[in-house]
Design a protein around this motif. Sequence first.
Motif, PDB file in Angstrom:
ATOM      1  N   CYS A  20       0.845  -1.196   0.000  1.00  0.00           N
ATOM      2  CA  CYS A  20       0.000   0.000   0.000  1.00  0.00           C
ATOM      3  C   CYS A  20       0.884   1.250   0.000  1.00  0.00           C
ATOM      4  O   CYS A  20       1.845   1.349   0.763  1.00  0.00           O
ATOM      5  CB  CYS A  20      -0.884  -0.032   1.242  1.00  0.00           C
ATOM      6  SG  CYS A  20      -1.832   1.466   1.483  1.00  0.00           S
ATOM      7  N   CYS A  23       0.260   2.972   3.755  1.00  0.00           N
ATOM      8  CA  CYS A  23       0.661   2.395   5.044  1.00  0.00           C
ATOM      9  C   CYS A  23       1.675   1.261   4.872  1.00  0.00           C
ATOM     10  O   CYS A  23       2.095   0.676   5.863  1.00  0.00           O
ATOM     11  CB  CYS A  23      -0.569   1.887   5.796  1.00  0.00           C
ATOM     12  SG  CYS A  23      -1.251   0.389   5.071  1.00  0.00           S
ATOM     13  N   CYS A  36      -4.367  -0.240   0.141  1.00  0.00           N
ATOM     14  CA  CYS A  36      -4.988  -1.400   0.794  1.00  0.00           C
ATOM     15  C   CYS A  36      -6.420  -1.069   1.219  1.00  0.00           C
ATOM     16  O   CYS A  36      -6.808   0.099   1.306  1.00  0.00           O
ATOM     17  CB  CYS A  36      -4.150  -1.853   1.988  1.00  0.00           C
ATOM     18  SG  CYS A  36      -4.342  -0.816   3.433  1.00  0.00           S
ATOM     19  N   CYS A  39      -6.937   1.281   4.227  1.00  0.00           N
ATOM     20  CA  CYS A  39      -6.740   2.716   3.956  1.00  0.00           C
ATOM     21  C   CYS A  39      -7.933   3.288   3.192  1.00  0.00           C
ATOM     22  O   CYS A  39      -8.356   4.410   3.472  1.00  0.00           O
ATOM     23  CB  CYS A  39      -5.436   2.956   3.209  1.00  0.00           C
ATOM     24  SG  CYS A  39      -4.004   2.807   4.291  1.00  0.00           S
TER      25      CYS A  39
HETATM   26 ZN    ZN Z   1      -2.848   0.969   3.497  1.00  0.00          ZN
END
Ligand code: ZN
Length: 256
Positions: A20, A23, A36, A39
């Motif tokens: 991601c 993150c 992801c 998120c």
């Molecule tokens: Zn993420």
Amino acid sequence: MLTFRRLGEGILDTIFPRHCLLCTARIRERGDTLICEQCWKKIPLIHAPYCPRCGLPFASPAALCASPEHQCASCRHHPPPFEVARAVGRYEGVLRELIHLFKYQRRLRLGKALVALMDQHWGERFPDRQFDYLVPVPLHHRRLREREFNQAQVLAEGLGRLRDIPVLTTLLAKRCWTRSQVELSGQERRENVRDTFILQRAERIHDKSLLLIDDVFTTGATASEAARVLTAGGAARVAVYTVARVVERSHGFRHQ
Ligand SMILES: [Zn+2]
Ligand SMILES: [Zn+2]
């Protein structure tokens, strides 16, 4: 064919695991998503109640009790030149990060994700509106050279394809160099953008319904000036749609 493709994706994911952009968690969903699921869920979406004119979220649902047409103080005192403005979410948290990555780090593939987000929330934000054209807010050619792409145009073209609405990319142009809006106050922003847009071949928009597209609605100064020029040029109606909208902390309540 599909099976081979899936197999290919599976092998690629094993050799080059996708992470991601926000993150760094491993992405396990198929497809070419860059963010992801966790998120995505953190995107601070704007929900009703909000000002029916400019889309500013209200501090309390009671604001709409008097009348569903109740507008915010700013719209009542200074009616904007656009009919309505809507945004998918607040310009904060993961949405702000996504827009920054898209705009300043040229993660063009993120444009596709932001277009999908605007498309997903379109129906709720424009339930009974039809548009003849989408119009991206232009960048000055000098800034365009620095950044190499106009984020509003990428969004408008993507949405135009999904919604089957033609995009007028050369309708609006910038007359002169305007200072970056980022460090300016509300009043300075209005002065900074005044008379900066030029209409090209205005006959195309006579009596048409237009939707202005941009990434962020900050004070509304840019959108207002563009809407003013488009209306003066003969457009019947101008609405505004952005990915995000700045909402001052004193306004609105937070959805968690
Ligand atoms: Zn993420
Ligand atoms: Zn308002």
